[in-house]
Design a protein around this motif. Structure first.
Motif, PDB file in Angstrom:
ATOM      1  N   THR A   1     -24.616 -46.865 129.873  1.00  0.00           N
ATOM      2  CA  THR A   1     -23.174 -47.090 129.763  1.00  0.00           C
ATOM      3  C   THR A   1     -22.913 -47.875 128.493  1.00  0.00           C
ATOM      4  OG1 THR A   1     -21.228 -47.923 130.967  1.00  0.00           O
ATOM      5  CG2 THR A   1     -23.184 -49.292 131.020  1.00  0.00           C
ATOM      6  N   PRO A   2     -21.744 -47.726 127.875  1.00  0.00           N
ATOM      7  CA  PRO A   2     -21.451 -48.539 126.691  1.00  0.00           C
ATOM      8  C   PRO A   2     -21.140 -49.980 127.071  1.00  0.00           C
ATOM      9  CG  PRO A   2     -19.580 -47.145 127.223  1.00  0.00           C
ATOM     10  CD  PRO A   2     -20.698 -46.718 128.129  1.00  0.00           C
ATOM     11  N   TYR A   3     -21.640 -50.908 126.266  1.00  0.00           N
ATOM     12  CA  TYR A   3     -21.248 -52.301 126.458  1.00  0.00           C
ATOM     13  C   TYR A   3     -20.329 -52.780 125.345  1.00  0.00           C
ATOM     14  CZ  TYR A   3     -24.752 -53.787 122.930  1.00  0.00           C
ATOM     15  OH  TYR A   3     -25.474 -53.969 121.774  1.00  0.00           O
ATOM     16  N   LYS A   4     -20.130 -51.909 124.341  1.00  0.00           N
ATOM     17  CA  LYS A   4     -19.332 -52.302 123.191  1.00  0.00           C
ATOM     18  C   LYS A   4     -18.954 -51.026 122.431  1.00  0.00           C
ATOM     19  CE  LYS A   4     -19.559 -55.527 119.243  1.00  0.00           C
ATOM     20  NZ  LYS A   4     -20.343 -56.628 118.633  1.00  0.00           N
ATOM     21  N   VAL A   5     -17.804 -51.071 121.756  1.00  0.00           N
ATOM     22  CA  VAL A   5     -17.374 -49.962 120.910  1.00  0.00           C
ATOM     23  C   VAL A   5     -17.024 -50.506 119.536  1.00  0.00           C
ATOM     24  CG1 VAL A   5     -15.692 -48.103 120.585  1.00  0.00           C
ATOM     25  CG2 VAL A   5     -16.491 -48.674 122.893  1.00  0.00           C
ATOM     26  N   ILE A   6     -17.615 -49.915 118.498  1.00  0.00           N
ATOM     27  CA  ILE A   6     -17.346 -50.291 117.113  1.00  0.00           C
ATOM     28  C   ILE A   6     -16.963 -49.033 116.343  1.00  0.00           C
ATOM     29  CG2 ILE A   6     -18.353 -51.139 114.943  1.00  0.00           C
ATOM     30  CD1 ILE A   6     -17.945 -53.406 116.799  1.00  0.00           C
ATOM     31  N   ASN A   7     -15.822 -49.077 115.684  1.00  0.00           N
ATOM     32  CA  ASN A   7     -15.367 -47.923 114.892  1.00  0.00           C
ATOM     33  C   ASN A   7     -15.403 -46.630 115.711  1.00  0.00           C
ATOM     34  OD1 ASN A   7     -15.194 -49.769 112.801  1.00  0.00           O
ATOM     35  ND2 ASN A   7     -17.091 -49.119 111.820  1.00  0.00           N
ATOM     36  N   ASN A   8     -14.936 -46.733 116.947  1.00  0.00           N
ATOM     37  CA  ASN A   8     -14.879 -45.596 117.875  1.00  0.00           C
ATOM     38  C   ASN A   8     -16.257 -45.069 118.265  1.00  0.00           C
ATOM     39  OD1 ASN A   8     -11.975 -45.451 117.987  1.00  0.00           O
ATOM     40  ND2 ASN A   8     -12.032 -44.542 115.934  1.00  0.00           N
ATOM     41  N   GLN A   9     -17.298 -45.828 117.995  1.00  0.00           N
ATOM     42  CA  GLN A   9     -18.642 -45.418 118.388  1.00  0.00           C
ATOM     43  C   GLN A   9     -19.167 -46.360 119.465  1.00  0.00           C
ATOM     44  OE1 GLN A   9     -21.392 -44.403 115.262  1.00  0.00           O
ATOM     45  NE2 GLN A   9     -23.181 -44.936 116.497  1.00  0.00           N
ATOM     46  N   GLU A  10     -19.591 -45.779 120.577  1.00  0.00           N
ATOM     47  CA  GLU A  10     -20.103 -46.579 121.684  1.00  0.00           C
ATOM     48  C   GLU A  10     -21.511 -47.075 121.393  1.00  0.00           C
ATOM     49  OE1 GLU A  10     -19.868 -43.920 124.982  1.00  0.00           O
ATOM     50  OE2 GLU A  10     -17.740 -44.321 125.354  1.00  0.00           O
ATOM     51  N   ILE A  11     -21.785 -48.311 121.799  1.00  0.00           N
ATOM     52  CA  ILE A  11     -23.135 -48.866 121.725  1.00  0.00           C
ATOM     53  C   ILE A  11     -23.631 -48.983 123.163  1.00  0.00           C
ATOM     54  CG2 ILE A  11     -24.597 -50.740 120.902  1.00  0.00           C
ATOM     55  CD1 ILE A  11     -22.441 -51.454 118.892  1.00  0.00           C
ATOM     56  N   PRO A  12     -24.702 -48.251 123.500  1.00  0.00           N
ATOM     57  CA  PRO A  12     -25.101 -48.165 124.904  1.00  0.00           C
ATOM     58  C   PRO A  12     -26.075 -49.253 125.342  1.00  0.00           C
ATOM     59  CG  PRO A  12     -26.398 -46.625 123.625  1.00  0.00           C
ATOM     60  CD  PRO A  12     -25.451 -47.300 122.653  1.00  0.00           C
ATOM     61  N   VAL A  13     -26.029 -49.521 126.624  1.00  0.00           N
ATOM     62  CA  VAL A  13     -27.054 -50.299 127.298  1.00  0.00           C
ATOM     63  C   VAL A  13     -27.637 -49.415 128.389  1.00  0.00           C
ATOM     64  CG1 VAL A  13     -25.333 -51.366 128.828  1.00  0.00           C
ATOM     65  CG2 VAL A  13     -27.590 -52.412 128.579  1.00  0.00           C
ATOM     66  N   HIS A  14     -28.935 -49.518 128.569  1.00  0.00           N
ATOM     67  CA  HIS A  14     -29.645 -48.677 129.525  1.00  0.00           C
ATOM     68  C   HIS A  14     -30.161 -49.563 130.661  1.00  0.00           C
ATOM     69  CE1 HIS A  14     -29.386 -45.746 126.287  1.00  0.00           C
ATOM     70  NE2 HIS A  14     -29.820 -46.720 125.503  1.00  0.00           N
ATOM     71  N   VAL A  15     -29.898 -49.151 131.876  1.00  0.00           N
ATOM     72  CA  VAL A  15     -30.232 -49.944 133.062  1.00  0.00           C
ATOM     73  C   VAL A  15     -31.311 -49.205 133.847  1.00  0.00           C
ATOM     74  CG1 VAL A  15     -29.341 -50.990 135.164  1.00  0.00           C
ATOM     75  CG2 VAL A  15     -27.902 -50.884 133.110  1.00  0.00           C
ATOM     76  N   LEU A  16     -32.456 -49.846 133.984  1.00  0.00           N
ATOM     77  CA  LEU A  16     -33.610 -49.247 134.664  1.00  0.00           C
ATOM     78  C   LEU A  16     -33.842 -50.000 135.973  1.00  0.00           C
ATOM     79  CD1 LEU A  16     -34.010 -49.039 131.410  1.00  0.00           C
ATOM     80  CD2 LEU A  16     -36.312 -48.315 131.991  1.00  0.00           C
ATOM     81  N   VAL A  17     -33.518 -49.341 137.077  1.00  0.00           N
ATOM     82  CA  VAL A  17     -33.660 -49.939 138.404  1.00  0.00           C
ATOM     83  C   VAL A  17     -34.903 -49.363 139.066  1.00  0.00           C
ATOM     84  CG1 VAL A  17     -32.610 -50.251 140.671  1.00  0.00           C
ATOM     85  CG2 VAL A  17     -31.164 -50.216 138.618  1.00  0.00           C
ATOM     86  N   PRO A  18     -35.829 -50.201 139.498  1.00  0.00           N
ATOM     87  CA  PRO A  18     -37.014 -49.670 140.178  1.00  0.00           C
ATOM     88  C   PRO A  18     -36.625 -48.789 141.371  1.00  0.00           C
ATOM     89  CG  PRO A  18     -37.297 -52.005 139.715  1.00  0.00           C
ATOM     90  CD  PRO A  18     -35.869 -51.673 139.403  1.00  0.00           C
ATOM     91  N   LYS A  19     -37.273 -47.636 141.486  1.00  0.00           N
ATOM     92  CA  LYS A  19     -36.968 -46.727 142.582  1.00  0.00           C
ATOM     93  C   LYS A  19     -37.296 -47.345 143.935  1.00  0.00           C
ATOM     94  CE  LYS A  19     -37.579 -42.538 139.828  1.00  0.00           C
ATOM     95  NZ  LYS A  19     -38.403 -41.322 139.577  1.00  0.00           N
ATOM     96  N   GLU A  20     -38.249 -48.255 143.938  1.00  0.00           N
ATOM     97  CA  GLU A  20     -38.627 -48.934 145.186  1.00  0.00           C
ATOM     98  C   GLU A  20     -38.211 -50.396 145.128  1.00  0.00           C
ATOM     99  OE1 GLU A  20     -39.793 -47.189 147.634  1.00  0.00           O
ATOM    100  OE2 GLU A  20     -39.975 -45.360 146.416  1.00  0.00           O
ATOM    101  N   ALA A  21     -37.028 -50.647 144.596  1.00  0.00           N
ATOM    102  CA  ALA A  21     -36.546 -52.024 144.448  1.00  0.00           C
ATOM    103  C   ALA A  21     -36.443 -52.718 145.800  1.00  0.00           C
ATOM    104  CB  ALA A  21     -35.185 -52.036 143.763  1.00  0.00           C
ATOM    105  N   GLN A  22     -36.868 -53.965 145.826  1.00  0.00           N
ATOM    106  CA  GLN A  22     -36.749 -54.758 147.039  1.00  0.00           C
ATOM    107  C   GLN A  22     -35.284 -55.096 147.291  1.00  0.00           C
ATOM    108  OE1 GLN A  22     -39.284 -58.190 146.547  1.00  0.00           O
ATOM    109  NE2 GLN A  22     -41.012 -56.952 145.873  1.00  0.00           N
ATOM    110  N   THR A  23     -34.979 -55.436 148.531  1.00  0.00           N
ATOM    111  CA  THR A  23     -33.616 -55.825 148.861  1.00  0.00           C
ATOM    112  C   THR A  23     -33.357 -57.248 148.389  1.00  0.00           C
ATOM    113  OG1 THR A  23     -34.344 -56.569 151.036  1.00  0.00           O
ATOM    114  CG2 THR A  23     -33.549 -54.300 150.855  1.00  0.00           C
ATOM    115  N   GLY A  24     -32.097 -57.607 148.357  1.00  0.00           N
ATOM    116  CA  GLY A  24     -31.724 -58.944 147.911  1.00  0.00           C
ATOM    117  C   GLY A  24     -31.519 -58.984 146.410  1.00  0.00           C
ATOM    118  N   PRO A  25     -30.982 -60.070 145.891  1.00  0.00           N
ATOM    119  CA  PRO A  25     -30.745 -60.193 144.452  1.00  0.00           C
ATOM    120  C   PRO A  25     -32.040 -60.026 143.661  1.00  0.00           C
ATOM    121  CG  PRO A  25     -29.618 -61.936 145.662  1.00  0.00           C
ATOM    122  CD  PRO A  25     -30.520 -61.254 146.636  1.00  0.00           C
ATOM    123  N   ARG A  26     -31.982 -59.211 142.586  1.00  0.00           N
ATOM    124  CA  ARG A  26     -33.169 -58.915 141.800  1.00  0.00           C
ATOM    125  C   ARG A  26     -33.089 -59.574 140.421  1.00  0.00           C
ATOM    126  NH1 ARG A  26     -35.661 -59.268 145.175  1.00  0.00           N
ATOM    127  NH2 ARG A  26     -37.359 -59.006 143.671  1.00  0.00           N
TER     128      ARG A  26
END
Length: 313
Positions: free
Chosen positions: A14-39
């Protein structure tokens, strides 16, 4: 991303910022076997001399770091950012600063929006990066010591105003690379349209440009503001500042980033804040020596012990 390096994660962007109409993305990698509770959060800044590289380039995701995230069921947050020479040092750091604001303000809502059950623990943020990413990991810790609990800087660029970066020399051949003409840098800059930004490249794209920039000392054009130089930022901080735990490591035969500059920076950190919260590890190897190392590598243990304690306490 189809790379087996990231096979244990669900990846969204998803973009976290836009400069000159160009999005700068951030990539979020969530473990498929993530434990419950705040990570906990493992923030990863990619390397590439601030000129090339991409947050999802698998070759620069060290195996031990993937194992470390999985072991602690941590969410990896990996931003792209503006690159040089299209953008200067202050602009790159502006992206880093805005990225941390996005993590703090928008990450929880974003995870909900994609249907994830994972809740980010914003009290447990680790800043990690290699090479230029190590530089940004350090800058992050100094910029947001209230947020970042620990730093891991792998063979980081530190003194970017040193002759290695700012004086032309034909003795600079990272990993045995050939000499590139200065015209490669000059022609690239001359062809840039006003307002052009560039935010990510999968090597070998722009590797020739990176070599030309380094070999001809063109990092001078990053800027001379104190804020882009970690040692100058460090010098301005009070010795009473509560800084993150700092673990850095470097190959003693590094041909891309001088290991002696990391030694110097570690000493500056110790002189300012004392030696209890910093570990500098120097082992045999060239740039990127840790790429295939597993989490149980002996050389990693002293530094990661302190990082883990500071990060997850």
């Amino acid at each position: 991303m189809d790379s087996p390096r990231f096979a244990q994660f669900n990846i969204t962007s998803t973009p976290y910022k836009v400069i000159n109409n160009q999005e700068i993305p951030v990539h979020v990698l969530v473990p498929k076997e993530a434990q419950t509770g705040p990570r906990p959060l493992l923030i990863h800044f990619h390397g590439g001399f601030l000129i090339t590289g991409h947050a999802l380039f698998p070759d620069w995701a060290a195996q031990w770091s993937i194992d470390y995230a999985i072991k602690h069921s941590a969410v990896i947050i990996a931003p792209n950012y503006r690159l040089f020479p299209e953008s200067n040092g202050v602009e790159i750091l502006s992206d880093v600063r805005d990225f941390w604001t996005w993590v703090e303000k928008d990450l929880p809502t974003y995870l909900k929006s994609i249907g994830s059950d994972v809740v980010p623990d914003l009290t447990k943020a680790l800043s990690y990066g290699e090479s230029a990413g190590g530089y940004l990991a350090i800058q992050s810790g100094l910029m947001r010591p209230d947020f970042v609990k620990a730093i891991i800087a792998a063979y980081p660029m530190t003194y970017i105003d040193s002759p290695w970066y700012c004086v032309a020399s034909d003795s600079k051949s990272p990993m045995g690379a050939p000499q590139m003409p200065k015209s490669m840098f000059d022609d690239h800059v001359a062809a840039l349209a006003k307002g052009t930004i560039f935010t990510g490249a999968f090597p070998p794209e722009r590797m020739g440009l990176s070599l030309s920039t380094l070999q001809h000392g063109m990092f001078t054009l990053l800027g001379n503001e104190d804020e882009i130089h970690p040692a100058k930022v460090l010098a301005k901080l009070s010795k009473d500042t509560k800084v993150p735990y700092f673990f850095t490591f470097h190959g003693e035969q590094d041909s891309a980033v001088p290991p002696e500059e990391t030694v110097k920076f570690v000493e500056a950190w110790k002189e300012k804040f004392g030696g209890e919260g910093v570990v500098g590890t120097f082992v045999k190897g060239d740039h990127g020596f840790d790429s295939e190392d597993k989490l149980d590598a002996e050389w990693l243990k002293p530094g990661l012990e302190g990082v883990t304690k500071a990060w997850l306490a």
